[in-house]
Design a protein around this motif. Structure first.
Motif, mmCIF file in Angstrom:
data_model
loop_
_atom_site.group_PDB
_atom_site.id
_atom_site.type_symbol
_atom_site.label_atom_id
_atom_site.label_comp_id
_atom_site.label_asym_id
_atom_site.label_seq_id
_atom_site.Cartn_x
_atom_site.Cartn_y
_atom_site.Cartn_z
ATOM 1 N N PRO A 207 46.587 80.962 56.876
ATOM 2 C CA PRO A 207 45.970 79.753 56.298
ATOM 3 C C PRO A 207 45.518 79.876 55.106
ATOM 4 C CG PRO A 207 45.358 80.286 58.495
ATOM 5 C CD PRO A 207 46.238 81.485 58.051
ATOM 6 N N THR A 208 45.599 78.611 54.129
ATOM 7 C CA THR A 208 45.236 78.877 52.710
ATOM 8 C C THR A 208 43.718 78.525 52.510
ATOM 9 O OG1 THR A 208 45.664 78.023 50.507
ATOM 10 C CG2 THR A 208 45.867 76.318 52.498
ATOM 11 N N PHE A 209 43.301 79.065 51.569
ATOM 12 C CA PHE A 209 41.889 78.686 51.114
ATOM 13 C C PHE A 209 41.852 77.722 49.980
ATOM 14 C CE2 PHE A 209 41.128 82.902 52.754
ATOM 15 C CZ PHE A 209 39.876 82.843 53.285
ATOM 16 N N VAL B 71 40.162 74.609 50.709
ATOM 17 C CA VAL B 71 38.630 74.401 51.155
ATOM 18 C C VAL B 71 37.782 74.210 49.774
ATOM 19 C CG1 VAL B 71 36.791 76.263 52.151
ATOM 20 C CG2 VAL B 71 39.463 76.307 52.757
ATOM 21 N N LEU C 259 35.863 75.481 55.364
ATOM 22 C CA LEU C 259 35.683 77.010 55.680
ATOM 23 C C LEU C 259 35.887 77.337 56.920
ATOM 24 C CD1 LEU C 259 35.833 79.872 54.059
ATOM 25 C CD2 LEU C 259 33.137 79.837 54.326
ATOM 26 N N GLN D 7 37.210 75.234 59.327
ATOM 27 C CA GLN D 7 38.347 75.000 59.734
ATOM 28 C C GLN D 7 39.339 76.007 59.318
ATOM 29 O OE1 GLN D 7 38.804 71.070 57.573
ATOM 30 N NE2 GLN D 7 38.278 70.003 59.371
ATOM 31 N N TRP D 8 39.569 76.710 58.263
ATOM 32 C CA TRP D 8 40.345 77.882 57.864
ATOM 33 C C TRP D 8 39.911 79.094 58.887
ATOM 34 C CZ3 TRP D 8 38.399 82.807 57.344
ATOM 35 C CH2 TRP D 8 39.554 83.734 57.126
ATOM 36 N N ARG D 9 38.518 79.311 59.373
ATOM 37 C CA ARG D 9 38.487 80.391 60.265
ATOM 38 C C ARG D 9 39.196 79.964 61.470
ATOM 39 N NH1 ARG D 9 32.595 79.468 62.463
ATOM 40 N NH2 ARG D 9 33.938 77.714 63.188
ATOM 41 N N PHE E 77 42.775 80.686 61.169
ATOM 42 C CA PHE E 77 43.366 81.976 60.955
ATOM 43 C C PHE E 77 43.183 82.806 62.307
ATOM 44 C CE2 PHE E 77 41.879 86.438 60.302
ATOM 45 C CZ PHE E 77 42.869 86.844 59.186
#
Length: 213
Positions: free
Chosen positions: A90-92, A95, A101, A103-105, A108
């Protein structure tokens, strides 16, 4: 240890010129792709050159033509693995908020929640092999730093929106998150259990969240 790749000792490690034709670029890419697959599966120093060339549909003369030596081939593999990490994790880059952030977690952890535990890190897998190699270890370090720079930029954007304290260093925050990722992936793979990764990431977010405004 590099001799296990089967590359001749008299091959220089001066970088070879990149191919100028489309056909040459395709052949070089095929060798890099094959070496990446083999080394990811077997490890750098447990991989044979014959397997790499067979999978890439190339001969030794082509390898020596496109690569200055064994170190240059491994450098190309590390660079390819960085590309794979940036393309599959998943890309940062999108973000910009703390919610982003989170949602990234979630993305991931969902990616790594497999029945056999988290997926191995394509870059982290090489760390133990290159730890004492003064020529190649910096190449791997640079790849990790490039990946981490995307995290740092994300934290800087969140800070610019006023969601993080102004006295917090985005570099320090990205180092903490990278350490949690790598530690969680390593232990999770060893135990074949995603819980180690989940706990590591959640604890990191608990710490990083103390700097929220």
């Amino acid at each position: 240890m590099l001799e296990s790749l089967g590359l001749a000792d008299d091959v220089t490690d001066q970088p070879a010129a990149l191919p100028t034709t489309a056909r040459g670029r395709r052949r070089r890419e095929a060798i890099v792709d094959a070496a990446t697959e083999v080394m990811h599966a077997n490890g750098i120093f447990q991989s044979s050159l014959d397997e790499v060339l067979d999978r890439g549909g190339a001969g030794k003369s082509q390898l020596y033509h496109y690569f200055g030596g064994k170190q240059e081939l491994i450098r190309a593999v590390i660079e390819r693995q960085l590309e794979n990490v940036l393309a599959t994790e998943p890309t940062f880059d999108s973000v910009r908020t703390w919610r982003g952030l989170e949602q990234w977690r979630d993305a991931f952890l969902a990616r790594h929640a497999t029945e056999s535990g988290p997926l191995g890190c394509r870059l982290g897998k090489f760390a133990g092999e290159l730890d004492n190699d003064e020529a190649l270890r910096p190449v791997l370090v640079a790849a990790f730093e490039e990946w981490r720079s995307h995290m740092t930029a994300a934290f800087a954007r969140i800070q610019a929106r006023g969601e993080l304290r102004v006295d917090v260093d985005p570099e320090t925050m990205s180092k903490s998150l990278m350490a949690a990722i790598q530690g969680g992936l390593l232990l999770g793979r060893l135990r074949r259990d995603v819980d180690a990764l989940t706990h590591s990431i959640e604890m990191a977010f608990g710490y990083l969240g103390t700097f929220r405004v």
